[in-house]
Design a protein around this motif. Structure first.
Motif, PDB file in Angstrom:
ATOM      1  N   ARG A   1      -1.319  -3.351 -18.573  1.00 25.56           N
ATOM      2  CA  ARG A   1      -1.508  -3.810 -19.955  1.00 25.56           C
ATOM      3  C   ARG A   1      -0.193  -4.032 -20.687  1.00 25.56           C
ATOM      4  NH1 ARG A   1      -6.702  -0.831 -22.522  1.00 25.56           N
ATOM      5  NH2 ARG A   1      -8.243  -1.579 -21.018  1.00 25.56           N
ATOM      6  N   LEU A   2       0.899  -3.473 -20.136  1.00 23.35           N
ATOM      7  CA  LEU A   2       2.229  -3.694 -20.711  1.00 23.35           C
ATOM      8  C   LEU A   2       2.961  -4.831 -20.008  1.00 23.35           C
ATOM      9  CD1 LEU A   2       3.335   0.018 -21.218  1.00 23.35           C
ATOM     10  CD2 LEU A   2       2.745  -1.631 -23.011  1.00 23.35           C
ATOM     11  N   GLY A   3       2.258  -5.543 -19.120  1.00 21.15           N
ATOM     12  CA  GLY A   3       2.839  -6.719 -18.487  1.00 21.15           C
ATOM     13  C   GLY A   3       3.442  -6.499 -17.120  1.00 21.15           C
ATOM     14  N   TYR A   4       3.048  -5.456 -16.426  1.00 22.38           N
ATOM     15  CA  TYR A   4       3.567  -5.174 -15.088  1.00 22.38           C
ATOM     16  C   TYR A   4       2.521  -5.500 -14.029  1.00 22.38           C
ATOM     17  CZ  TYR A   4       7.680  -2.590 -16.675  1.00 22.38           C
ATOM     18  OH  TYR A   4       8.883  -2.245 -17.223  1.00 22.38           O
ATOM     19  N   ASP A   5       2.975  -6.042 -12.902  1.00 25.07           N
ATOM     20  CA  ASP A   5       2.148  -6.187 -11.713  1.00 25.07           C
ATOM     21  C   ASP A   5       2.376  -4.945 -10.854  1.00 25.07           C
ATOM     22  OD1 ASP A   5       1.158  -8.730 -12.322  1.00 25.07           O
ATOM     23  OD2 ASP A   5       2.866  -9.714 -11.353  1.00 25.07           O
ATOM     24  N   ILE A   6       1.346  -4.490 -10.189  1.00 23.80           N
ATOM     25  CA  ILE A   6       1.455  -3.334  -9.301  1.00 23.80           C
ATOM     26  C   ILE A   6       0.928  -3.738  -7.938  1.00 23.80           C
ATOM     27  CG2 ILE A   6       0.650  -0.984  -8.829  1.00 23.80           C
ATOM     28  CD1 ILE A   6       0.498  -0.624 -11.889  1.00 23.80           C
ATOM     29  N   GLU A   7       1.708  -3.460  -6.902  1.00 21.67           N
ATOM     30  CA  GLU A   7       1.305  -3.723  -5.524  1.00 21.67           C
ATOM     31  C   GLU A   7       1.268  -2.405  -4.775  1.00 21.67           C
ATOM     32  OE1 GLU A   7       3.815  -6.580  -3.579  1.00 21.67           O
ATOM     33  OE2 GLU A   7       3.791  -7.911  -5.313  1.00 21.67           O
ATOM     34  N   ILE A   8       0.220  -2.179  -4.030  1.00 17.21           N
ATOM     35  CA  ILE A   8       0.108  -0.977  -3.207  1.00 17.21           C
ATOM     36  C   ILE A   8       0.142  -1.422  -1.755  1.00 17.21           C
ATOM     37  CG2 ILE A   8      -1.355   0.971  -2.556  1.00 17.21           C
ATOM     38  CD1 ILE A   8      -2.453   0.895  -5.447  1.00 17.21           C
ATOM     39  N   THR A   9       1.073  -0.858  -1.004  1.00 17.37           N
ATOM     40  CA  THR A   9       1.221  -1.186   0.410  1.00 17.37           C
ATOM     41  C   THR A   9       0.832   0.035   1.233  1.00 17.37           C
ATOM     42  OG1 THR A   9       3.055  -2.659  -0.109  1.00 17.37           O
ATOM     43  CG2 THR A   9       2.844  -1.960   2.186  1.00 17.37           C
ATOM     44  N   VAL A  10      -0.046  -0.160   2.197  1.00 18.46           N
ATOM     45  CA  VAL A  10      -0.466   0.924   3.085  1.00 18.46           C
ATOM     46  C   VAL A  10      -0.014   0.568   4.487  1.00 18.46           C
ATOM     47  CG1 VAL A  10      -2.449   2.199   3.983  1.00 18.46           C
ATOM     48  CG2 VAL A  10      -2.465   1.386   1.610  1.00 18.46           C
ATOM     49  N   LYS A  11       0.664   1.525   5.154  1.00 21.07           N
ATOM     50  CA  LYS A  11       1.142   1.288   6.514  1.00 21.07           C
ATOM     51  C   LYS A  11       1.132   2.608   7.276  1.00 21.07           C
ATOM     52  CE  LYS A  11       5.977   1.868   5.220  1.00 21.07           C
ATOM     53  NZ  LYS A  11       7.298   1.302   5.212  1.00 21.07           N
ATOM     54  N   PRO A  12       1.135   2.544   8.600  1.00 21.43           N
ATOM     55  CA  PRO A  12       1.157   3.783   9.379  1.00 21.43           C
ATOM     56  C   PRO A  12       2.431   4.575   9.088  1.00 21.43           C
ATOM     57  CG  PRO A  12       0.613   1.910  10.777  1.00 21.43           C
ATOM     58  CD  PRO A  12       1.037   1.352   9.447  1.00 21.43           C
ATOM     59  N   ALA A  13       2.303   5.897   9.060  1.00 17.55           N
ATOM     60  CA  ALA A  13       3.439   6.775   8.788  1.00 17.55           C
ATOM     61  C   ALA A  13       4.211   7.062  10.074  1.00 17.55           C
ATOM     62  CB  ALA A  13       2.950   8.085   8.176  1.00 17.55           C
ATOM     63  N   ALA A  14       5.499   7.314   9.921  1.00 13.44           N
ATOM     64  CA  ALA A  14       6.337   7.679  11.067  1.00 13.44           C
ATOM     65  C   ALA A  14       6.056   9.119  11.506  1.00 13.44           C
ATOM     66  CB  ALA A  14       7.807   7.523  10.704  1.00 13.44           C
ATOM     67  N   ASP A  15       5.637   9.968  10.559  1.00 16.19           N
ATOM     68  CA  ASP A  15       5.341  11.359  10.849  1.00 16.19           C
ATOM     69  C   ASP A  15       3.833  11.571  10.875  1.00 16.19           C
ATOM     70  OD1 ASP A  15       8.098  12.100  10.841  1.00 16.19           O
ATOM     71  OD2 ASP A  15       8.047  12.137   8.639  1.00 16.19           O
ATOM     72  N   ALA A  16       3.423  12.767  11.266  1.00 17.02           N
ATOM     73  CA  ALA A  16       1.994  13.088  11.337  1.00 17.02           C
ATOM     74  C   ALA A  16       1.318  13.014   9.971  1.00 17.02           C
ATOM     75  CB  ALA A  16       1.814  14.481  11.930  1.00 17.02           C
ATOM     76  N   VAL A  17       2.065  13.346   8.925  1.00 18.62           N
ATOM     77  CA  VAL A  17       1.541  13.277   7.561  1.00 18.62           C
ATOM     78  C   VAL A  17       2.372  12.261   6.797  1.00 18.62           C
ATOM     79  CG1 VAL A  17       1.168  14.553   5.422  1.00 18.62           C
ATOM     80  CG2 VAL A  17       0.790  15.682   7.621  1.00 18.62           C
ATOM     81  N   GLY A  18       1.712  11.309   6.140  1.00 25.27           N
ATOM     82  CA  GLY A  18       2.409  10.292   5.371  1.00 25.27           C
ATOM     83  C   GLY A  18       2.824  10.779   3.993  1.00 25.27           C
ATOM     84  N   HIS A  19       3.461   9.899   3.247  1.00 24.52           N
ATOM     85  CA  HIS A  19       3.868  10.235   1.880  1.00 24.52           C
ATOM     86  C   HIS A  19       3.744   9.016   0.997  1.00 24.52           C
ATOM     87  CE1 HIS A  19       7.570   8.596   3.619  1.00 24.52           C
ATOM     88  NE2 HIS A  19       7.906   8.279   2.386  1.00 24.52           N
ATOM     89  N   MET A  20       3.789   9.241  -0.316  1.00 23.88           N
ATOM     90  CA  MET A  20       3.697   8.159  -1.277  1.00 23.88           C
ATOM     91  C   MET A  20       5.075   7.876  -1.844  1.00 23.88           C
ATOM     92  SD  MET A  20       0.226   9.061  -3.363  1.00 23.88           S
ATOM     93  CE  MET A  20       0.546  10.800  -3.618  1.00 23.88           C
ATOM     94  N   THR A  21       5.358   6.601  -2.070  1.00 22.46           N
ATOM     95  CA  THR A  21       6.635   6.191  -2.627  1.00 22.46           C
ATOM     96  C   THR A  21       6.375   5.182  -3.732  1.00 22.46           C
ATOM     97  OG1 THR A  21       7.684   6.455  -0.467  1.00 22.46           O
ATOM     98  CG2 THR A  21       8.874   5.158  -2.096  1.00 22.46           C
ATOM     99  N   LEU A  22       7.112   5.312  -4.810  1.00 27.14           N
ATOM    100  CA  LEU A  22       7.048   4.339  -5.899  1.00 27.14           C
ATOM    101  C   LEU A  22       8.331   3.535  -5.875  1.00 27.14           C
ATOM    102  CD1 LEU A  22       5.659   3.249  -8.465  1.00 27.14           C
ATOM    103  CD2 LEU A  22       6.921   4.985  -9.737  1.00 27.14           C
ATOM    104  N   ALA A  23       8.216   2.239  -5.635  1.00 22.89           N
ATOM    105  CA  ALA A  23       9.380   1.348  -5.624  1.00 22.89           C
ATOM    106  C   ALA A  23       9.293   0.447  -6.848  1.00 22.89           C
ATOM    107  CB  ALA A  23       9.410   0.526  -4.356  1.00 22.89           C
ATOM    108  N   VAL A  24      10.338   0.431  -7.636  1.00 23.49           N
ATOM    109  CA  VAL A  24      10.354  -0.369  -8.856  1.00 23.49           C
ATOM    110  C   VAL A  24      11.322  -1.520  -8.663  1.00 23.49           C
ATOM    111  CG1 VAL A  24      10.781  -0.326 -11.324  1.00 23.49           C
ATOM    112  CG2 VAL A  24       9.833   1.691 -10.207  1.00 23.49           C
ATOM    113  N   ALA A  25      10.835  -2.736  -8.942  1.00 21.76           N
ATOM    114  CA  ALA A  25      11.678  -3.927  -8.785  1.00 21.76           C
ATOM    115  C   ALA A  25      12.400  -4.236 -10.076  1.00 21.76           C
ATOM    116  CB  ALA A  25      10.830  -5.110  -8.373  1.00 21.76           C
TER     117      ALA A  25
END
Length: 111
Positions: A87-111
């Protein structure tokens, strides 16, 4: 985390997630929410909005905007924070991919 001595002082290198370093539960979730909150704060400042104006745009009452801008995001879900950014004018993209480790993690990347 890694500990070493620098000038006689014990220094511990962060894992990259201060919430995990502090041993808080749901550290990944807290890191994600804090990153979204920081971007909301930047957007409100960049757009030069009052808290009332920001609240109208984000669909939040002014007291919640005030709390959010002070870093209190405890009563807001990740989904609601992303909706606020939209609502403040940002696009958000969520990317899902296989993790390198047994348990994955979440990352926020800001352009």
């Amino acid at each position: 985390m890694r500990t070493r001595i620098v000038n006689g002082v014990e220094v511990t290198t962060s894992s990259g997630n201060v919430f995990a370093d502090l041993g808080l539960p749901d550290a990944e979730k807290l890191k994600m929410k804090s990153g979204l909150m920081i971007e909301i704060t930047k957007a409100v400042r960049r757009l030069d909005l009052t808290q009332e104006e920001a609240g109208r745009r984000m669909g939040l009452p002014q007291p919640k905007v005030s709390a959010l801008l002070r870093g209190d995001f405890t009563n807001l879900s990740e989904r609601k924070l992303m909706e606020c950014l939209n609502r403040l004018g940002y696009d958000i993209e969520i990317t899902v991919k296989p993790a390198a480790d047994a348990v994955g993690h979440m990352t926020l990347a800001v352009a």
